[in-house]
Structure formats: C-alpha cells, structure tokens
Design a protein around this motif. Structure first.
Motif, PDB file in Angstrom:
ATOM      1  N   THR A 161      58.943 -48.387 -28.671  1.00  0.00           N
ATOM      2  CA  THR A 161      58.562 -47.140 -28.021  1.00  0.00           C
ATOM      3  C   THR A 161      59.346 -47.040 -26.722  1.00  0.00           C
ATOM      4  O   THR A 161      60.019 -47.991 -26.309  1.00  0.00           O
ATOM      5  CB  THR A 161      57.046 -47.063 -27.769  1.00  0.00           C
ATOM      6  OG1 THR A 161      56.711 -45.736 -27.343  1.00  0.00           O
ATOM      7  CG2 THR A 161      56.585 -48.061 -26.732  1.00  0.00           C
ATOM      8  N   ASP A 162      59.325 -45.883 -26.132  1.00  0.00           N
ATOM      9  CA  ASP A 162      60.119 -45.652 -24.934  1.00  0.00           C
ATOM     10  C   ASP A 162      59.468 -44.577 -24.086  1.00  0.00           C
ATOM     11  O   ASP A 162      58.439 -44.014 -24.463  1.00  0.00           O
ATOM     12  CB  ASP A 162      61.554 -45.247 -25.304  1.00  0.00           C
ATOM     13  CG  ASP A 162      61.595 -44.098 -26.310  1.00  0.00           C
ATOM     14  OD1 ASP A 162      60.819 -43.141 -26.157  1.00  0.00           O
ATOM     15  OD2 ASP A 162      62.398 -44.155 -27.251  1.00  0.00           O
ATOM     16  N   LEU A 163      60.046 -44.310 -22.972  1.00  0.00           N
ATOM     17  CA  LEU A 163      59.551 -43.251 -22.109  1.00  0.00           C
ATOM     18  C   LEU A 163      60.699 -42.726 -21.277  1.00  0.00           C
ATOM     19  O   LEU A 163      61.755 -43.354 -21.183  1.00  0.00           O
ATOM     20  CB  LEU A 163      58.420 -43.744 -21.212  1.00  0.00           C
ATOM     21  CG  LEU A 163      58.782 -44.737 -20.101  1.00  0.00           C
ATOM     22  CD1 LEU A 163      57.779 -44.624 -18.959  1.00  0.00           C
ATOM     23  CD2 LEU A 163      58.797 -46.164 -20.613  1.00  0.00           C
ATOM     24  N   ARG A 164      60.485 -41.575 -20.683  1.00  0.00           N
ATOM     25  CA  ARG A 164      61.513 -40.964 -19.853  1.00  0.00           C
ATOM     26  C   ARG A 164      61.144 -41.139 -18.385  1.00  0.00           C
ATOM     27  O   ARG A 164      59.976 -41.010 -17.998  1.00  0.00           O
ATOM     28  CB  ARG A 164      61.663 -39.467 -20.165  1.00  0.00           C
ATOM     29  CG  ARG A 164      61.990 -39.183 -21.633  1.00  0.00           C
ATOM     30  CD  ARG A 164      63.172 -39.999 -22.124  1.00  0.00           C
ATOM     31  NE  ARG A 164      63.565 -39.646 -23.472  1.00  0.00           N
ATOM     32  CZ  ARG A 164      63.151 -40.248 -24.563  1.00  0.00           C
ATOM     33  NH1 ARG A 164      62.280 -41.244 -24.479  1.00  0.00           N
ATOM     34  NH2 ARG A 164      63.598 -39.883 -25.745  1.00  0.00           N
ATOM     35  N   VAL A 165      62.158 -41.431 -17.584  1.00  0.00           N
ATOM     36  CA  VAL A 165      61.975 -41.625 -16.144  1.00  0.00           C
ATOM     37  C   VAL A 165      63.118 -40.916 -15.422  1.00  0.00           C
ATOM     38  O   VAL A 165      64.072 -40.444 -16.045  1.00  0.00           O
ATOM     39  CB  VAL A 165      61.961 -43.124 -15.757  1.00  0.00           C
ATOM     40  CG1 VAL A 165      60.737 -43.821 -16.331  1.00  0.00           C
ATOM     41  CG2 VAL A 165      63.243 -43.823 -16.205  1.00  0.00           C
ATOM     42  N   GLY A 320      57.291 -38.469 -22.028  1.00  0.00           N
ATOM     43  CA  GLY A 320      57.275 -38.578 -23.478  1.00  0.00           C
ATOM     44  C   GLY A 320      57.436 -40.014 -23.937  1.00  0.00           C
ATOM     45  O   GLY A 320      58.213 -40.778 -23.367  1.00  0.00           O
ATOM     46  N   THR A 321      56.681 -40.385 -24.949  1.00  0.00           N
ATOM     47  CA  THR A 321      56.803 -41.716 -25.555  1.00  0.00           C
ATOM     48  C   THR A 321      57.231 -41.543 -27.012  1.00  0.00           C
ATOM     49  O   THR A 321      56.548 -40.880 -27.780  1.00  0.00           O
ATOM     50  CB  THR A 321      55.469 -42.488 -25.486  1.00  0.00           C
ATOM     51  OG1 THR A 321      54.427 -41.698 -26.086  1.00  0.00           O
ATOM     52  CG2 THR A 321      55.091 -42.787 -24.053  1.00  0.00           C
ATOM     53  N   GLY A 322      58.366 -42.114 -27.349  1.00  0.00           N
ATOM     54  CA  GLY A 322      58.886 -41.952 -28.699  1.00  0.00           C
ATOM     55  C   GLY A 322      59.095 -43.292 -29.372  1.00  0.00           C
ATOM     56  O   GLY A 322      58.290 -44.203 -29.225  1.00  0.00           O
ATOM     57  N   GLY A 323      60.197 -43.416 -30.058  1.00  0.00           N
ATOM     58  CA  GLY A 323      60.511 -44.688 -30.698  1.00  0.00           C
ATOM     59  C   GLY A 323      60.914 -44.545 -32.154  1.00  0.00           C
ATOM     60  O   GLY A 323      60.825 -43.474 -32.751  1.00  0.00           O
ATOM     61  N   GLY A 386      51.939 -41.551 -20.643  1.00  0.00           N
ATOM     62  CA  GLY A 386      52.809 -41.145 -21.728  1.00  0.00           C
ATOM     63  C   GLY A 386      52.090 -40.330 -22.782  1.00  0.00           C
ATOM     64  O   GLY A 386      50.863 -40.406 -22.943  1.00  0.00           O
ATOM     65  N   ARG A 387      52.861 -39.545 -23.496  1.00  0.00           N
ATOM     66  CA  ARG A 387      52.304 -38.714 -24.567  1.00  0.00           C
ATOM     67  C   ARG A 387      53.313 -38.665 -25.704  1.00  0.00           C
ATOM     68  O   ARG A 387      54.509 -38.427 -25.486  1.00  0.00           O
ATOM     69  CB  ARG A 387      52.012 -37.312 -24.033  1.00  0.00           C
ATOM     70  CG  ARG A 387      51.322 -36.400 -25.030  1.00  0.00           C
ATOM     71  CD  ARG A 387      50.760 -35.174 -24.331  1.00  0.00           C
ATOM     72  NE  ARG A 387      50.210 -34.219 -25.265  1.00  0.00           N
ATOM     73  CZ  ARG A 387      49.589 -33.091 -24.920  1.00  0.00           C
ATOM     74  NH1 ARG A 387      49.435 -32.802 -23.637  1.00  0.00           N
ATOM     75  NH2 ARG A 387      49.111 -32.262 -25.838  1.00  0.00           N
ATOM     76  N   ALA A 388      52.837 -38.899 -26.897  1.00  0.00           N
ATOM     77  CA  ALA A 388      53.702 -38.852 -28.074  1.00  0.00           C
ATOM     78  C   ALA A 388      53.807 -37.426 -28.588  1.00  0.00           C
ATOM     79  O   ALA A 388      52.921 -36.601 -28.363  1.00  0.00           O
ATOM     80  CB  ALA A 388      53.150 -39.757 -29.169  1.00  0.00           C
ATOM     81  N   ARG A 389      54.898 -37.145 -29.266  1.00  0.00           N
ATOM     82  CA  ARG A 389      55.045 -35.838 -29.887  1.00  0.00           C
ATOM     83  C   ARG A 389      53.959 -35.636 -30.938  1.00  0.00           C
ATOM     84  O   ARG A 389      53.537 -36.593 -31.594  1.00  0.00           O
ATOM     85  CB  ARG A 389      56.434 -35.722 -30.514  1.00  0.00           C
ATOM     86  CG  ARG A 389      57.537 -35.563 -29.501  1.00  0.00           C
ATOM     87  CD  ARG A 389      58.898 -35.906 -30.050  1.00  0.00           C
ATOM     88  NE  ARG A 389      59.095 -37.349 -30.094  1.00  0.00           N
ATOM     89  CZ  ARG A 389      60.277 -37.941 -30.226  1.00  0.00           C
ATOM     90  NH1 ARG A 389      61.356 -37.202 -30.318  1.00  0.00           N
ATOM     91  NH2 ARG A 389      60.383 -39.249 -30.261  1.00  0.00           N
ATOM     92  N   PRO A 390      53.480 -34.415 -31.094  1.00  0.00           N
ATOM     93  CA  PRO A 390      52.361 -34.191 -32.019  1.00  0.00           C
ATOM     94  C   PRO A 390      52.732 -34.525 -33.456  1.00  0.00           C
ATOM     95  O   PRO A 390      53.844 -34.225 -33.905  1.00  0.00           O
ATOM     96  CB  PRO A 390      52.055 -32.700 -31.848  1.00  0.00           C
ATOM     97  CG  PRO A 390      53.320 -32.105 -31.325  1.00  0.00           C
ATOM     98  CD  PRO A 390      53.944 -33.166 -30.476  1.00  0.00           C
ATOM     99  N   GLY A 391      51.799 -35.142 -34.148  1.00  0.00           N
ATOM    100  CA  GLY A 391      52.024 -35.498 -35.542  1.00  0.00           C
ATOM    101  C   GLY A 391      51.776 -34.320 -36.460  1.00  0.00           C
ATOM    102  O   GLY A 391      50.999 -34.411 -37.407  1.00  0.00           O
TER     103      GLY A 391
END
Length: 435
Positions: A161-165, A320-323, A386-391
């Motif tokens: 997972t990751d995040l933006r800074v 945003g948290t992705g991965g 963080g927040r993940a993109r909606p599923g």
C-alpha cells in the motif's frame, strides 16, 4: 572404503544431475524469463516494474535475488514475464477484457483500484487455500475487504500500500505548508527563487485522479454512495468537488504550478526535476523517498523532506492509499497455486523490504527494520488519515472522467463548473450501463 567410493560416486552424479538447476543468476533471471527454459512447467506472469526490470538499479538487483532464490526452490518451473507499460489504466482494461475472453496470463499484477471490476466479472481464481488465516487476519481492514469476494474467499493478495505526501526542498521551502493557501504561497516563493513551482500529475493518468482526490476527501466529500452510485456532482458533494478542482486551477493560473502539469502523467518526472534542481515542491508517493535517495547524492538528498498533504484548513487532511495485488486467471490449479506462491514468498514481505513499499499486514511493520525508521513511522502515521478508492464498479470511469476534466480545467479550455458537470454526466451514464 569401497562403500565410501560408491557413495562418493553417487553424490558426484547427483551434483552433475542437479547442476542445470543450480545455474547462475544470469541464466535464471533474464529480461523475459525466470527459471530454466527447459523447465517442464511454465507460468506466464504479467507484471509491473515491481520486479527485476525496475528502473532503480538497487531495487532491480534486490528483486533479481528474490526471484532467483524463489525459482531455485521451484526448479521444475519457468516464469515467462510480460512487462506492463506505464499506462496503467489502459493495461488493466486490456487485462480485464483478456480475462473475460479466456486469454489472460496465468498470473498478473492487478491494481487495487480496479480489483472490484475483476471480482465482479468472476475471472479471478481463489487464493484461500494458499494463505493462512492468521496471515489474512493481519491485513488492514480495507485491504482484507478489497481482496475478499462475496462468498468469503480470497481472490487476490494485496501486498503493498502507499500514500501521497508533499515533498519539498528545505533550502527553498523551510516550513511544511499546512493549508492550500500555504502551499500556493510556497509555490510562488519557489518560483521567485528560480524554480518552476509545484509539480503534480495532471495528465491522462490514474495518478492524476488519486493524487488530487485527497483534496476532495479532506472536506468530507464522497465520490459514490453506499450503493456505488456516483454522487460527486450533487448537492454538498458537488460544492466540495468544485472547490477542490479550483484549488488546482488556481495553482496553475497564479503561476504557483507550471502549465506543464496538465501533461504530466508519471512520477518519474518529479524525481528528474528534483535531480535537475528545477523544482522544490511536488506531490508524490511515499516510495519516492527511496528513489530520491538513490538518485541524488548525499548532500542533495539531505535537502529533501516530506510532510502530509495540506488541506483547505490545517485540520482537514486526507491522503489516498493504493497499492498492487497479485491474482491468478488460470484454469490450471497447479498454476493458481504457483501464482499464489509468488505472491506469498516474494511479494508478501520480502518485496516490501526491497522496494520500501508499505506492507498491508500489520505484523510486518515489526518484522522488517526498514519500516521502523522515523520516515516510515511518519508514513504509517499519515496512513491514519488515508482513504482507499471506492470499491465500486464505476470507479475506473469516474477516474477517467476526472482525468479528462482536469485537462480541460488546467489548460483553461472550460470553466470548472462545465467540466465538472460533464464529468458527472459521463460517470452517471457509465453507472447506468454497469447496473
């Protein structure tokens, strides 16, 4: 003595017989194959640059060793590797269509933001038999929910997972901007010192949506409702959405960000600008800290730091948290199991360490020293917001429309209101088609 000679001869013969499987790294890891070409079993793995083809030499070397060690334990397998291009949205759309037609690779990297589409299409094979319950239980809740189907089975392994800074050169921008206004002022100040201002993704690229949407989320906005229906163009959500879009627009129109951001669709551009000394500010991913360290000399790297993304106010923050995930499309149970082994033995922990990609299992933060550093502790703390993109199945089209909208806004081709209305209408049309 005769028995010892017999045993010695047998051992020598064994060494000769096994020698092909003890080939050196150059034989075992090539540009398009891992393992020996004559290995009886072959698996096709479509991958990103999270592997031996990574553009950072140290990371590539680390992955080479991981894959070499892995394939030595599976000498009867060869992995044919297919490398995706940097156009992730197009690559994932192609992969989904291939999966629906039965032409997908046996194993592939699936971006977490499109995983719901693959699950809905029913093209993924279950990984449940190959991961322990305690491993699955250690996944962060949003990760576990993302890889689990309605039947309760595990359909992929979300390994990073990751995040933006916000990255900044401390010599040019000594204090971390806390608000949007602070960031605009910092960008203008950097321009006065000969820099080109704040850089961020603004082209036709998933990163454009994901880097920007935190500004909408920070205000409490929602892209979709609980049913997965787009709502970002209605009522209070629309007001927050327009405000977040205008924030980016004002950065460009004021000169705090260069006009060229409308064409940027690659995080590597930011590393290059930092190395060239042409920017002092950019919105990037946590993984870029390691890339900067590898790219810059020690004196230059010491000038760089990061901080949470600014919000409309200092108390309104999000990121945003992705991965990435690894998933299998094969009808062959042996290949599904081998794909799961790649996810488990290479990517679940070892690859996180090699690449500095944040793990998705809580217990791995204590296992690897790299994730106990002050920097990674700061990233972990930032993940709390963080927040993940909606599923939601419609999300990829929402993202596509946001990218189109951003191009119109950043170039001044349309008013924000008109561009947002068009993005929302197109997203609703896509939602109606998908119902």
């Amino acid at each position: 003595m005769s028995m010892l000679k017999i045993l010695a001869g047998a051992l020598a013969a064994g060494v000769v017989l096994c020698a092909p499987f003890l080939a050196n790294a150059e034989d075992l890891v090539t540009n398009n194959r891992i393992g020996l070409a004559k290995a009886p079993n072959k698996l096709v793995f479509r991958m990103t640059t999270d592997g031996p083809s990574n553009n950072m030499p140290d990371t590539a070397a680390g992955y080479r060793k991981l894959f070499e060690d892995f394939i030595r334990k599976h000498p009867d397998w060869q992995i044919e590797t297919q490398l995706m291009t940097g156009d992730i949205g197009q690559e994932q759309a192609r992969l989904l269509e291939q999966a629906k037609s039965g032409a997908a690779p046996d194993c592939a990297a699936v971006d977490s933001f499109v995983l719901p589409l693959f699950k809905k299409a029913g093209v993924l094979k279950s990984f449940s038999p190959y991961f322990k319950k305690e491993e699955i239980d250690q996944l962060f809740p949003f990760i576990r929910e993302g890889v689990t189907g309605e039947d309760g089975k595990l359909y992929a392994w979300w390994w990073s997972t990751d995040l933006r800074v916000l990255y900044r050169n401390k010599e040019i921008v000594p204090d971390a901007p806390q608000t949007w206004d602070d960031l605009k002022k910092a960008g203008l100040a950097s321009v006065e010192k000969g820099m080109e201002g704040i850089l961020f993704n603004g082209g036709r690229y998933e990163g454009t949506t994901f880097d920007w949407v935190a500004n909408f989320w920070a205000q409490g906005g929602d892209l979709v409702d609980k049913s997965g229906k787009p709502v970002f163009g209605e009522g209070e959500n629309k007001a927050k959405f327009v405000k977040a879009v205008n924030f980016y627009r004002e950065l460009v129109e004021s000169g705090a960000a260069p006009k060229r951001v409308a064409t940027i669709g690659n995080y590597d551009d930011f590393n290059a600008a930092a190395a060239a000394g042409t920017t002092a500010l950019f919105v990037g991913g946590n993984w870029q800290l390691g890339q900067l360290k590898s790219t810059l000399d020690d004196a230059q790297f010491a000038k760089w730091t990061f901080s949470p993304l600014p919000g409309p106010t200092a108390d309104q923050r999000s990121t945003g948290t992705g991965g990435w995930t690894v998933a299998s499309f094969s009808a062959d149970p042996k290949k599904v199991e081998f794909c799961a082994a790649i996810a488990r033995d290479i990517y679940m922990g070892p690859a996180n360490e090699v690449q500095g990609q944040l793990p998705t299992r809580a217990d791995l933060y204590g296992k690897y020293k790299v994730f106990s550093t002050p920097d990674n502790k700061a990233f972990a703390e930032a993940l709390q917001k963080g927040r993940a993109r909606p599923g939601a199945s419609v999300y990829p089209e929402i993202s596509n429309q946001i990218q189109i909208m951003m191009g119109k806004v950043l170039t001044g081709a349309e008013s924000t209101e008109q561009a947002v209305n068009e993005a929302f209408a197109a997203s609703m049309a896509a939602y109606d088609r998908l119902k």
